[in-house]
Design a protein around this motif. Structure first.
Motif, PDB file in Angstrom:
ATOM      1  N   ARG A 194       0.812  -1.217   0.000  1.00 15.22           N
ATOM      2  CA  ARG A 194       0.000   0.000   0.000  1.00 15.22           C
ATOM      3  C   ARG A 194       0.845   1.268   0.000  1.00 15.22           C
ATOM      4  O   ARG A 194       1.752   1.410   0.808  1.00 15.22           O
ATOM      5  CB  ARG A 194      -0.903   0.032   1.236  1.00 15.22           C
ATOM      6  CG  ARG A 194      -1.980  -1.021   1.233  1.00 15.22           C
ATOM      7  CD  ARG A 194      -3.041  -0.691   0.224  1.00 15.22           C
ATOM      8  NE  ARG A 194      -4.016  -1.768   0.144  1.00 15.22           N
ATOM      9  CZ  ARG A 194      -5.069  -1.751  -0.669  1.00 15.22           C
ATOM     10  NH1 ARG A 194      -5.282  -0.719  -1.448  1.00 15.22           N
ATOM     11  NH2 ARG A 194      -5.889  -2.760  -0.698  1.00 15.22           N
ATOM     12  N   GLU A 253      -3.743   5.043   0.158  1.00 17.38           N
ATOM     13  CA  GLU A 253      -4.913   4.204  -0.163  1.00 17.38           C
ATOM     14  C   GLU A 253      -4.746   3.468  -1.489  1.00 17.38           C
ATOM     15  O   GLU A 253      -5.670   2.816  -1.966  1.00 17.38           O
ATOM     16  CB  GLU A 253      -6.181   5.061  -0.186  1.00 17.38           C
ATOM     17  CG  GLU A 253      -6.160   6.156  -1.226  1.00 17.38           C
ATOM     18  CD  GLU A 253      -7.507   6.876  -1.348  1.00 17.38           C
ATOM     19  OE1 GLU A 253      -8.534   6.177  -1.377  1.00 17.38           O
ATOM     20  OE2 GLU A 253      -7.501   8.111  -1.398  1.00 17.38           O
ATOM     21  N   TYR A 254      -3.582   3.597  -2.114  1.00 17.58           N
ATOM     22  CA  TYR A 254      -3.373   3.001  -3.436  1.00 17.58           C
ATOM     23  C   TYR A 254      -2.498   1.748  -3.359  1.00 17.58           C
ATOM     24  O   TYR A 254      -1.872   1.476  -2.345  1.00 17.58           O
ATOM     25  CB  TYR A 254      -2.727   4.034  -4.371  1.00 17.58           C
ATOM     26  CG  TYR A 254      -3.443   5.353  -4.376  1.00 17.58           C
ATOM     27  CD1 TYR A 254      -4.635   5.514  -5.075  1.00 17.58           C
ATOM     28  CD2 TYR A 254      -2.951   6.432  -3.649  1.00 17.58           C
ATOM     29  CE1 TYR A 254      -5.308   6.726  -5.076  1.00 17.58           C
ATOM     30  CE2 TYR A 254      -3.614   7.649  -3.641  1.00 17.58           C
ATOM     31  CZ  TYR A 254      -4.787   7.797  -4.351  1.00 17.58           C
ATOM     32  OH  TYR A 254      -5.448   8.993  -4.334  1.00 17.58           O
ATOM     33  N   GLY A 299      -1.711  -2.341  -3.641  1.00 16.09           N
ATOM     34  CA  GLY A 299      -2.369  -3.606  -3.342  1.00 16.09           C
ATOM     35  C   GLY A 299      -2.084  -4.678  -4.380  1.00 16.09           C
ATOM     36  O   GLY A 299      -1.225  -4.516  -5.260  1.00 16.09           O
ATOM     37  N   TYR A 326      -4.574  -6.883  -6.455  1.00  8.65           N
ATOM     38  CA  TYR A 326      -5.911  -7.296  -6.902  1.00  8.65           C
ATOM     39  C   TYR A 326      -5.771  -8.259  -8.069  1.00  8.65           C
ATOM     40  O   TYR A 326      -5.709  -7.849  -9.220  1.00  8.65           O
ATOM     41  CB  TYR A 326      -6.734  -6.082  -7.318  1.00  8.65           C
ATOM     42  CG  TYR A 326      -7.028  -5.144  -6.161  1.00  8.65           C
ATOM     43  CD1 TYR A 326      -8.210  -5.271  -5.444  1.00  8.65           C
ATOM     44  CD2 TYR A 326      -6.115  -4.162  -5.783  1.00  8.65           C
ATOM     45  CE1 TYR A 326      -8.488  -4.431  -4.377  1.00  8.65           C
ATOM     46  CE2 TYR A 326      -6.383  -3.317  -4.715  1.00  8.65           C
ATOM     47  CZ  TYR A 326      -7.561  -3.458  -4.019  1.00  8.65           C
ATOM     48  OH  TYR A 326      -7.830  -2.628  -2.966  1.00  8.65           O
ATOM     49  N   LEU A 332     -10.173   7.216  -8.805  1.00  8.80           N
ATOM     50  CA  LEU A 332      -9.843   5.978  -8.117  1.00  8.80           C
ATOM     51  C   LEU A 332     -10.474   4.777  -8.819  1.00  8.80           C
ATOM     52  O   LEU A 332     -11.654   4.799  -9.147  1.00  8.80           O
ATOM     53  CB  LEU A 332     -10.349   6.079  -6.676  1.00  8.80           C
ATOM     54  CG  LEU A 332      -9.835   5.034  -5.692  1.00  8.80           C
ATOM     55  CD1 LEU A 332      -8.325   5.125  -5.568  1.00  8.80           C
ATOM     56  CD2 LEU A 332     -10.492   5.251  -4.334  1.00  8.80           C
ATOM     57  N   GLY A 333      -9.671   3.759  -9.042  1.00  8.37           N
ATOM     58  CA  GLY A 333     -10.194   2.555  -9.667  1.00  8.37           C
ATOM     59  C   GLY A 333      -9.206   1.418  -9.494  1.00  8.37           C
ATOM     60  O   GLY A 333      -8.154   1.584  -8.852  1.00  8.37           O
ATOM     61  N   VAL A 334      -9.553   0.267 -10.036  1.00  8.78           N
ATOM     62  CA  VAL A 334      -8.664  -0.892  -9.987  1.00  8.78           C
ATOM     63  C   VAL A 334      -8.467  -1.387 -11.402  1.00  8.78           C
ATOM     64  O   VAL A 334      -9.426  -1.595 -12.137  1.00  8.78           O
ATOM     65  CB  VAL A 334      -9.253  -2.029  -9.124  1.00  8.78           C
ATOM     66  CG1 VAL A 334      -8.405  -3.297  -9.235  1.00  8.78           C
ATOM     67  CG2 VAL A 334      -9.367  -1.597  -7.666  1.00  8.78           C
ATOM     68  N   CYS A 357      -3.901  -3.396  -9.523  1.00 10.69           N
ATOM     69  CA  CYS A 357      -3.661  -2.426  -8.450  1.00 10.69           C
ATOM     70  C   CYS A 357      -4.696  -1.310  -8.436  1.00 10.69           C
ATOM     71  O   CYS A 357      -5.372  -1.016  -9.420  1.00 10.69           O
ATOM     72  CB  CYS A 357      -2.238  -1.874  -8.500  1.00 10.69           C
ATOM     73  SG  CYS A 357      -2.018  -0.440  -9.520  1.00 10.69           S
ATOM     74  N   ARG A 358      -4.808  -0.703  -7.253  1.00  9.63           N
ATOM     75  CA  ARG A 358      -5.723   0.391  -7.031  1.00  9.63           C
ATOM     76  C   ARG A 358      -4.939   1.673  -7.259  1.00  9.63           C
ATOM     77  O   ARG A 358      -3.884   1.890  -6.651  1.00  9.63           O
ATOM     78  CB  ARG A 358      -6.163   0.310  -5.569  1.00  9.63           C
ATOM     79  CG  ARG A 358      -7.332   1.145  -5.183  1.00  9.63           C
ATOM     80  CD  ARG A 358      -7.821   0.602  -3.823  1.00  9.63           C
ATOM     81  NE  ARG A 358      -9.140   1.121  -3.527  1.00  9.63           N
ATOM     82  CZ  ARG A 358      -9.370   2.025  -2.576  1.00  9.63           C
ATOM     83  NH1 ARG A 358      -8.387   2.474  -1.821  1.00  9.63           N
ATOM     84  NH2 ARG A 358     -10.606   2.464  -2.373  1.00  9.63           N
ATOM     85  N   SER A 359      -5.449   2.496  -8.158  1.00 13.90           N
ATOM     86  CA  SER A 359      -4.739   3.740  -8.427  1.00 13.90           C
ATOM     87  C   SER A 359      -5.677   4.717  -9.111  1.00 13.90           C
ATOM     88  O   SER A 359      -6.898   4.557  -9.068  1.00 13.90           O
ATOM     89  CB  SER A 359      -3.496   3.476  -9.279  1.00 13.90           C
ATOM     90  OG  SER A 359      -2.665   4.621  -9.301  1.00 13.90           O
ATOM     91  N   PRO A 414       0.588   3.573  -8.460  1.00 18.07           N
ATOM     92  CA  PRO A 414      -0.023   3.932  -7.176  1.00 18.07           C
ATOM     93  C   PRO A 414       0.836   4.860  -6.315  1.00 18.07           C
ATOM     94  O   PRO A 414       0.311   5.689  -5.574  1.00 18.07           O
ATOM     95  CB  PRO A 414      -0.215   2.574  -6.483  1.00 18.07           C
ATOM     96  CG  PRO A 414       0.722   1.632  -7.170  1.00 18.07           C
ATOM     97  CD  PRO A 414       0.806   2.114  -8.587  1.00 18.07           C
TER      98      PRO A 414
END
Ligand SMILES: *Cc1c(COP(=O)(O)O)cnc(C)c1O
Length: 401
Positions: free
Chosen positions: A25, A28-29, A31, A33, A285-287, A291-293, A320
């Motif tokens: 992390r 909040e970005y 991860g 996925y 924000l999206g995936v 990854c979330r970015s 991210p």
């Protein structure tokens, strides 16, 4: 041409550009996925990378490859005539002088060496314009690995020369016919392919994107840009640290590697995106791709295709860590247009005798605009990473000039 991100005083930043927090992390970005089998594969890459970077044998072998094969260290060139015209002191970190002509080789040599250490016999990669594919094919040949490169059908038509180069180097180029048949789809396809072959193949991601550990592993392999530049600035500049550190941002690997060398200083970071690929400046924000970015999306949350005259900058998102640096106010992300980038490329060619990649020309375009607009006070020192050489872009430029 809006400069969207807030511009706060730079924080000499403990806690930024170190290791990410748990599960990859950055704020909040980040991860991981991904489907279960890839989560396990990513865990193995993470473990192998942590071991390797602590091993003097691995570090020595990589340093040797970077020196003897890639031509490091690259020079820090004062742009003398252009600096005089602009009224600032501009220094160029010359990644265009590396073997294969861009910074991508730094990351690829690191990952190829890691793959060999993990007992993998093949590299999988995605490519848009073909630069990362060529670098991957090069590293694979050098280390005796196989290479399979996924490339959108449309990009294969547009980048015939790089496709030939990859095949010449012994790589298999797999056309991707799904979706818009460009980089985004090639990346999805490469990840899908990896699922079935994780035991024998390493997925060599080309920028600071994808599931953990890729964003920080790629940044660490690109850190050599910033670390070298830091030492070179210490020798060149009275203060030892430039006022501004500037780099172009597609996924963000050359920028992240450059920033990392100056993370503990008061240098102001500027990431320059293409107007049509501004994940950091305009994404939501999206995936995507594990990854979330921040990604360019339409009102329904569908990913919007990026678009830029510079193929390396049309990724619809940003890594991210850049999203996090933006939120912290540690880095600022700005955009420039195709026209500004082309103008900057011509200006660098005629003042310094360097034809830059159109990606790199975006970074210079911001410098030129910022001087005019007062964002860069007269006499400022600016370190700019020149991420690649312009040979690949001459046919594009020829049609415009
Ligand atoms: C691929 C590429 C880029 C963009 O990638 P980042 O990961 O953002 O660095 C920039 N410049 C050149 C020359 C490239 O080939």
């Amino acid at each position: 041409m809006r400069d969207v991100a807030p511009w706060r005083e730079p924080v000499p930043a403990p806690g930024t550009m170190g290791e990410p927090r748990a599960r990859g992390r950055f704020g909040e970005y980040g991860g991981r996925y991904a489907p279960e089998s890839l989560v396990e594969a990513c865990r193995e890459v993470d473990e192998a990378f942590r071991e390797a970077r602590a091993d003097p044998g691995f570090r020595g072998a990589l340093a040797e490859l970077l020196a003897l094969h890639a031509g490091r260290p690259t020079p820090l060139t004062p742009a003398r005539r252009l600096s005089q015209e602009l009224g600032v002191r501009l220094y160029l970190k010359r990644e265009d002088l590396t073997h294969t002509g861009s910074h991508k080789i730094n990351n690829v040599l690191g990952q190829a060496l890691l793959a060999a250490r993990m007992g993998r016999r093949r590299l999988i990669a995605e490519t848009g314009a073909g630069q990362h594919g060529v670098a991957t094919a090069t590293a694979a040949a050098l280390l005796g690995l196989e290479a399979t490169v996924f490339m959108g059908e449309r990009d294969i038509e547009r980048q015939a020369l790089n496709v030939f180069r990859m095949r010449m180097l012994g790589a298999e180029v797999v056309p991707v016919t799904t979706g818009s048949r460009t980089l985004k789809d090639a990346t999805s396809e490469a990840m899908r392919h990896w699922v079935g072959v994780t035991g024998e193949s390493h997925y060599c991601v080309g920028s600071v994107i994808g599931p953990d550990p890729y964003p920080w592993m790629v940044r660490e392999f690109q850190r050599v840009i910033g670390d070298e530049a830091r030492g070179q600035c210490a020798a060149e500049l009275r203060t030892g640290v430039p006022d501004h550190v500037v780099a172009c941002v597609g996924g963000g690997s050359n920028a992240a590697g450059t920033f990392a060398g100056f993370a503990d200083t008061t240098a102001r970071f500027v990431g320059v995106e293409a107007e049509g690929g501004a994940g950091a400046a305009r994404g939501r924000l999206g995936v995507l791709h594990g990854c979330r970015s921040l990604f360019l999306q339409d009102d329904d949350g569908q990913i919007v295709e990026g678009r830029s005259i510079a193929a390396g900058l049309d990724y619809p998102g940003v890594g991210p860590e850049h999203a996090h640096l933006r939120d912290l106010g540690r880095a600022r992300y700005v955009t420039v247009t195709d026209e500004e980038a082309v103008g900057a490329a011509v200006r660098l060619a005629r003042t310094e005798g360097i034809v830059p990649a159109l990606e790199s020309a975006h970074a210079l375009a911001w410098v030129i605009r910022a001087v005019g607009g007062g964002d860069l006070p007269a006499g400022s020192t600016v370190l700019m990473t020149l991420s690649g050489r312009g040979d690949k872009d001459v046919s594009t430029l020829k049609e415009l000039l």
